[in-house]
Scaffold this motif. Structure first.
Motif, PDB file in Angstrom:
ATOM      1  N   THR A 116      73.668  27.358  33.057  1.00  0.00           N
ATOM      2  CA  THR A 116      74.261  28.671  32.814  1.00  0.00           C
ATOM      3  C   THR A 116      75.675  28.459  32.299  1.00  0.00           C
ATOM      4  N   HIS A 117      76.001  29.151  31.260  1.00  0.00           N
ATOM      5  CA  HIS A 117      77.353  29.088  30.687  1.00  0.00           C
ATOM      6  C   HIS A 117      77.984  30.481  30.752  1.00  0.00           C
ATOM      7  N   ILE A 118      79.294  30.512  30.784  1.00  0.00           N
ATOM      8  CA  ILE A 118      79.978  31.810  30.842  1.00  0.00           C
ATOM      9  C   ILE A 118      81.137  31.835  29.846  1.00  0.00           C
ATOM     10  N   ILE A 119      81.221  32.941  29.122  1.00  0.00           N
ATOM     11  CA  ILE A 119      82.395  33.161  28.276  1.00  0.00           C
ATOM     12  C   ILE A 119      83.090  34.451  28.733  1.00  0.00           C
ATOM     13  N   VAL A 120      84.383  34.507  28.496  1.00  0.00           N
ATOM     14  CA  VAL A 120      85.114  35.766  28.664  1.00  0.00           C
ATOM     15  C   VAL A 120      85.999  35.941  27.432  1.00  0.00           C
ATOM     16  N   ALA A 121      85.710  36.975  26.661  1.00  0.00           N
ATOM     17  CA  ALA A 121      86.527  37.286  25.482  1.00  0.00           C
ATOM     18  C   ALA A 121      87.237  38.615  25.735  1.00  0.00           C
ATOM     19  N   ALA A 122      88.354  38.820  25.072  1.00  0.00           N
ATOM     20  CA  ALA A 122      89.078  40.098  25.198  1.00  0.00           C
ATOM     21  C   ALA A 122      89.711  40.429  23.860  1.00  0.00           C
ATOM     22  N   TRP A 123      89.639  41.693  23.497  1.00  0.00           N
ATOM     23  CA  TRP A 123      90.249  42.130  22.230  1.00  0.00           C
ATOM     24  C   TRP A 123      90.631  43.602  22.359  1.00  0.00           C
ATOM     25  N   GLU A 124      91.407  44.067  21.399  1.00  0.00           N
ATOM     26  CA  GLU A 124      91.797  45.479  21.422  1.00  0.00           C
ATOM     27  C   GLU A 124      90.666  46.342  20.908  1.00  0.00           C
ATOM     28  N   TRP A 125      90.369  47.413  21.627  1.00  0.00           N
ATOM     29  CA  TRP A 125      89.285  48.302  21.214  1.00  0.00           C
ATOM     30  C   TRP A 125      89.640  49.715  21.663  1.00  0.00           C
ATOM     31  N   GLY A 126      89.823  50.607  20.704  1.00  0.00           N
ATOM     32  CA  GLY A 126      90.232  51.981  21.023  1.00  0.00           C
ATOM     33  C   GLY A 126      89.080  52.803  21.558  1.00  0.00           C
ATOM     34  N   ALA A 127      89.173  54.123  21.408  1.00  0.00           N
ATOM     35  CA  ALA A 127      88.143  55.032  21.921  1.00  0.00           C
ATOM     36  C   ALA A 127      86.806  54.703  21.257  1.00  0.00           C
ATOM     37  N   TYR A 128      85.781  54.464  22.081  1.00  0.00           N
ATOM     38  CA  TYR A 128      84.475  53.989  21.615  1.00  0.00           C
ATOM     39  C   TYR A 128      83.815  54.983  20.654  1.00  0.00           C
ATOM     40  N   MET A 129      83.960  56.258  20.939  1.00  0.00           N
ATOM     41  CA  MET A 129      83.319  57.280  20.102  1.00  0.00           C
ATOM     42  C   MET A 129      84.336  57.970  19.197  1.00  0.00           C
ATOM     43  N   GLY A 130      85.514  57.404  19.055  1.00  0.00           N
ATOM     44  CA  GLY A 130      86.550  57.992  18.213  1.00  0.00           C
ATOM     45  C   GLY A 130      87.445  58.904  19.037  1.00  0.00           C
ATOM     46  N   GLU A 131      88.735  58.828  18.723  1.00  0.00           N
ATOM     47  CA  GLU A 131      89.755  59.580  19.479  1.00  0.00           C
ATOM     48  C   GLU A 131      89.467  61.092  19.456  1.00  0.00           C
ATOM     49  N   GLU A 132      89.066  61.616  18.278  1.00  0.00           N
ATOM     50  CA  GLU A 132      88.883  63.077  18.168  1.00  0.00           C
ATOM     51  C   GLU A 132      87.702  63.565  19.018  1.00  0.00           C
ATOM     52  N   ASN A 133      86.705  62.679  19.225  1.00  0.00           N
ATOM     53  CA  ASN A 133      85.540  63.098  20.008  1.00  0.00           C
ATOM     54  C   ASN A 133      85.830  63.208  21.503  1.00  0.00           C
ATOM     55  N   LEU A 134      86.924  62.583  21.952  1.00  0.00           N
ATOM     56  CA  LEU A 134      87.306  62.726  23.363  1.00  0.00           C
ATOM     57  C   LEU A 134      87.691  64.179  23.641  1.00  0.00           C
ATOM     58  N   GLN A 135      88.104  64.879  22.584  1.00  0.00           N
ATOM     59  CA  GLN A 135      88.473  66.287  22.737  1.00  0.00           C
ATOM     60  C   GLN A 135      87.358  67.215  22.252  1.00  0.00           C
ATOM     61  N   ARG A 136      86.823  66.907  21.073  1.00  0.00           N
ATOM     62  CA  ARG A 136      85.850  67.778  20.440  1.00  0.00           C
ATOM     63  C   ARG A 136      84.473  67.700  21.094  1.00  0.00           C
ATOM     64  N   GLY A 137      84.133  66.508  21.584  1.00  0.00           N
ATOM     65  CA  GLY A 137      82.801  66.302  22.134  1.00  0.00           C
ATOM     66  C   GLY A 137      81.848  65.792  21.070  1.00  0.00           C
ATOM     67  N   ILE A 138      80.741  65.236  21.510  1.00  0.00           N
ATOM     68  CA  ILE A 138      79.791  64.626  20.575  1.00  0.00           C
ATOM     69  C   ILE A 138      78.477  65.394  20.544  1.00  0.00           C
ATOM     70  N   LYS A 139      77.743  65.081  19.475  1.00  0.00           N
ATOM     71  CA  LYS A 139      76.447  65.704  19.214  1.00  0.00           C
ATOM     72  C   LYS A 139      75.398  64.632  19.536  1.00  0.00           C
ATOM     73  N   ILE A 140      74.461  64.960  20.385  1.00  0.00           N
ATOM     74  CA  ILE A 140      73.476  63.948  20.778  1.00  0.00           C
ATOM     75  C   ILE A 140      72.047  64.480  20.607  1.00  0.00           C
ATOM     76  N   ALA A 141      71.100  63.548  20.662  1.00  0.00           N
ATOM     77  CA  ALA A 141      69.696  63.940  20.526  1.00  0.00           C
ATOM     78  C   ALA A 141      68.858  63.197  21.561  1.00  0.00           C
ATOM     79  N   THR A 142      67.847  63.880  22.071  1.00  0.00           N
ATOM     80  CA  THR A 142      66.910  63.212  22.971  1.00  0.00           C
ATOM     81  C   THR A 142      66.189  62.130  22.175  1.00  0.00           C
ATOM     82  N   SER A 143      66.122  60.940  22.753  1.00  0.00           N
ATOM     83  CA  SER A 143      65.571  59.796  22.033  1.00  0.00           C
ATOM     84  C   SER A 143      64.052  59.752  22.087  1.00  0.00           C
ATOM     85  N   SER A 144      63.455  59.203  21.042  1.00  0.00           N
ATOM     86  CA  SER A 144      62.010  58.947  21.102  1.00  0.00           C
ATOM     87  C   SER A 144      61.741  57.652  21.865  1.00  0.00           C
TER      88      SER A 144
END
Ligand code: PMP
Length: 305
Positions: A116-144
């Motif tokens: 078993t091997h293990i890595i740990v990486a770290a990097w800068e990553w902003g809002a996953y769904m975009g900054e504006e969606n934290l306020q506006r909200g997202i549109k989603i669909a029930t998955s097949s």
């Protein structure tokens, strides 16, 4: 991702980002047996700090146990590796990715003679769904695509292979013009997003699916505790898709997605069609906590320095 400056913790040592490589016969690359975490560090009042580090490391070790993968390092060593990955890359805020995988010592499904091997990486990553969606909200669909079943891949482990299902669901949702998928369990009840837990609000009460098919999310646990502290009732129960259509508010939680409002499911507007008041309150409190602005939960923050 591979061509950049920096350091990655790899089996106990810091190696140059571009040299953090593994062989093409790496076992996990072939069969998907591996476990990982997604962790965030935030710029907090008392300096850059990792949010709920111990909870993430505990889940990583539980995931490895479920998948029968021996862990060659202690929890303390993996905690320190995560702090070092942020610190030594001079990151003020970061997404941290610990990942546990089988190497190229052998092939075949028996998985004997493997390390078993293990890595740990770290990097800068902003809002996953975009900054504006934290306020506006997202549109989603029930998955097949149906969410994993407890007796297929199991659902308590955050395992590499499980994310084939997430990717298929997310790609389908995007191809239909949505931001994210809502996956149902094998019984047809709401489970979770491709990388987030689900909540809805109806008549002032919060509802979230029971943990059968959904991952035991650390943000989910955090939001449940914070909502109760704010005086809300939180019920874990089976939820149907049509209950969501007529909910007052809905949102996703996750380390990457943080608290992301949902404004629409399957072309039905949820509530007012934007971030609801309960979602906004919990989102604000969540950002206060992760940035060390809430005296109550300072124990959830581990400084990297
Ligand atoms: N469900 C899935 C499938 C996920 O990948 C994630 C992200 N780890 C979550 C839920 C949310 O978990 P957490 O809040 O611990 O990040």
């Amino acid at each position: 991702m591979s061509d950049r400056d920096g350091l990655i913790w790899f089996d106990g040592e810091m190696v140059d980002w571009r040299e953090a490589k593994t062989h093409v016969l790496t076992h996990t690359l072939h069969y998907g047996m591996g476990v990982f975490e997604g962790v965030r560090a935030y710029e907090a009042e008392q300096g850059t700090s990792i949010f709920r580090l111990e909870a993430h490391t505990d889940r990583l070790f539980n995931s490895a146990k479920i998948m029968n993968m021996p862990m060659p390092f202690s929890k303390e060593e993996i905690n320190e590796a995560q702090r070092a990955a942020v610190r030594e890359n001079n990151l003020k805020s970061a997404y941290i990715r610990p990942m546990v995988f089988y190497g190229s010592e052998g092939m075949g499904l028996r998985a004997d003679n493997l390390k078993t091997h293990i890595i740990v990486a770290a990097w800068e990553w902003g809002a996953y769904m975009g900054e504006e969606n934290l306020q506006r909200g997202i549109k989603i669909a029930t998955s097949s695509f149906t969410r994993h079943h407890v007796n297929v891949t199991m659902t308590k482990a955050k395992s590499n292979g499980a994310y084939m299902n997430s990717m298929l669901a997310l790609q389908e949702a995007i191809s239909h013009g949505c931001d994210e998928a809502l996956l149902l369990d094998t019984e047809g009840y709401v489970s979770e997003g491709s990388g987030e837990n689900f909540f809805m609000v109806k008549d002032g009460v919060l509802y979230t699916p029971e943990l059968t098919a959904a991952l035991d999310g650390i943000t989910r646990k955090t939001i449940i505790q914070m909502a109760k502290e704010e005086g809300f009732e939180v019920r874990e129960k089976r939820i149907t898709r049509d209950e969501v259509y007529i909910a007052d508010e809905a949102f996703f939680t996750g380390t990457a997605a943080e608290v992301t409002p949902i404004r629409e499911l399957d072309n039905r507007q949820i509530g007012s069609g934007s971030r609801g008041p309960v979602t906004e309150l919990l989102q604000t409190k969540y950002f206060d906590v992760v940035h060390g602005r809430s005296a109550k939960h300072m124990d959830w923050l581990t400084p990297v320095a």
